[in-house]
Design a protein around this motif. Structure first.
Motif, PDB file in Angstrom:
ATOM      1  N   VAL A  27      -3.525   8.218  -6.826  1.00 27.03           N
ATOM      2  CA  VAL A  27      -2.648   7.591  -6.552  1.00 27.03           C
ATOM      3  C   VAL A  27      -1.490   7.653  -5.928  1.00 27.03           C
ATOM      4  O   VAL A  27      -1.009   6.660  -4.962  1.00 27.03           O
ATOM      5  N   LEU A  28      -0.752   8.705  -6.694  1.00 27.35           N
ATOM      6  CA  LEU A  28       0.734   8.351  -6.447  1.00 27.35           C
ATOM      7  C   LEU A  28       0.793   8.910  -4.648  1.00 27.35           C
ATOM      8  O   LEU A  28       1.516   9.280  -4.388  1.00 27.35           O
ATOM      9  N   TRP A  29      -0.741   9.614  -4.495  1.00 30.36           N
ATOM     10  CA  TRP A  29       0.003  10.346  -3.367  1.00 30.36           C
ATOM     11  C   TRP A  29      -0.319   8.914  -2.285  1.00 30.36           C
ATOM     12  O   TRP A  29       0.218   9.297  -0.701  1.00 30.36           O
ATOM     13  N   VAL A  30      -1.089   8.315  -2.342  1.00 30.45           N
ATOM     14  CA  VAL A  30      -0.914   6.746  -2.051  1.00 30.45           C
ATOM     15  C   VAL A  30       0.119   5.782  -1.704  1.00 30.45           C
ATOM     16  O   VAL A  30       0.638   5.452  -0.759  1.00 30.45           O
ATOM     17  N   LEU A  31       0.509   5.708  -3.187  1.00 32.71           N
ATOM     18  CA  LEU A  31       1.569   5.266  -3.011  1.00 32.71           C
ATOM     19  C   LEU A  31       3.036   6.056  -2.194  1.00 32.71           C
ATOM     20  O   LEU A  31       3.519   5.373  -1.060  1.00 32.71           O
ATOM     21  N   LEU A  32       3.629   7.041  -1.987  1.00 33.05           N
ATOM     22  CA  LEU A  32       3.450   8.105  -1.455  1.00 33.05           C
ATOM     23  C   LEU A  32       3.894   7.889   0.644  1.00 33.05           C
ATOM     24  O   LEU A  32       4.925   7.630   0.671  1.00 33.05           O
ATOM     25  N   TRP A  33       2.660   7.704   0.795  1.00 31.98           N
ATOM     26  CA  TRP A  33       1.988   7.598   2.249  1.00 31.98           C
ATOM     27  C   TRP A  33       2.798   5.897   2.672  1.00 31.98           C
ATOM     28  O   TRP A  33       3.043   5.459   3.603  1.00 31.98           O
ATOM     29  N   GLY A  34       2.421   5.178   1.152  1.00 36.01           N
ATOM     30  CA  GLY A  34       3.249   3.714   1.642  1.00 36.01           C
ATOM     31  C   GLY A  34       1.576   2.949   2.126  1.00 36.01           C
ATOM     32  O   GLY A  34       1.909   1.624   2.666  1.00 36.01           O
TER      33      GLY A  34
END
Length: 201
Positions: A27-34
């Protein structure tokens, strides 16, 4: 009295209790990419598996809970915040003159490592705000905010950071974390009613 040991089942070389961390890292990875795309989700899952396999983490049974309704609310409001903040940031950047900036200290209500980290990542993913420093001892985030020339705007930024923390905790926090946030919100609401609601409500 002897406490029975926690059963550590394994699936694919990972403890069963590590899978929530794998999902959290994804989830954090997806949030970082936006962007929520199949490639980002798959890459985030692989990175989460790699991190947990190469650097085994302690069990987080008492630190992380997944609340499906809370996760949906967090995702919906986060996307809304992304759109709203992007519009605000564009307006500030295109305005004549130097964009006004501020550095704010915002004490969190849940200073635990996991909730503090998740909140810091979520805040940094929103356009116009960046976490400069995390003071672990006091659970305080120091934010760099663009477009906060007045005290009213700075108070709004603090309020939005706390609202984001509230949504993170209600999506991934324990019952103790949720109770702490609820108690702090009720105390804050009572204080606002005593002196009049703020302009950010």
């Amino acid at each position: 009295m002897t406490v029975p040991p926690v059963r550590r089942g394994r699936f694919g070389g990972l403890r069963a209790t590590q899978w929530p961390m794998v999902v959290g890292l994804m989830v954090l990875w997806v949030l970082l990419w936006g962007n929520v795309t199949f490639a980002n989700v798959l890459t985030g899952l692989l990175i989460g598996l790699l991190v947990c396999a190469v650097f085994p983490l302690p069990a987080i049974e008492t630190q992380l809970r997944l609340h499906p309704l809370g996760v949906l609310r967090f995702a919906a409001r986060f996307l809304s915040d992304m759109v709203t903040s992007s519009w605000r940031l564009g307006r500030v950047i295109l305005a004549p003159g130097k964009p006004p900036c501020a550095v704010l200290a915002v004490p969190m209500r849940c200073p635990g490592d996991l909730m503090l980290t998740a909140t810091a990542v979520a805040i940094s993913a929103v356009p116009g705000s960046t976490v400069l420093e995390v003071h672990r001892a006091t659970g305080t985030l120091y934010l760099h905010v663009i477009g906060a020339p007045t005290e009213t705007e700075r108070q709004r930024a603090r309020h939005e950071a706390l609202r984001l923390e509230s949504r993170v905790v209600r999506a991934f926090g324990t019952r103790t974390d949720i109770n702490a946030v609820t108690a702090a919100e009720q105390a804050g609401t009572a204080a606002e009613l005593g002196k009049g609601a703020g302009p950010w409500t």
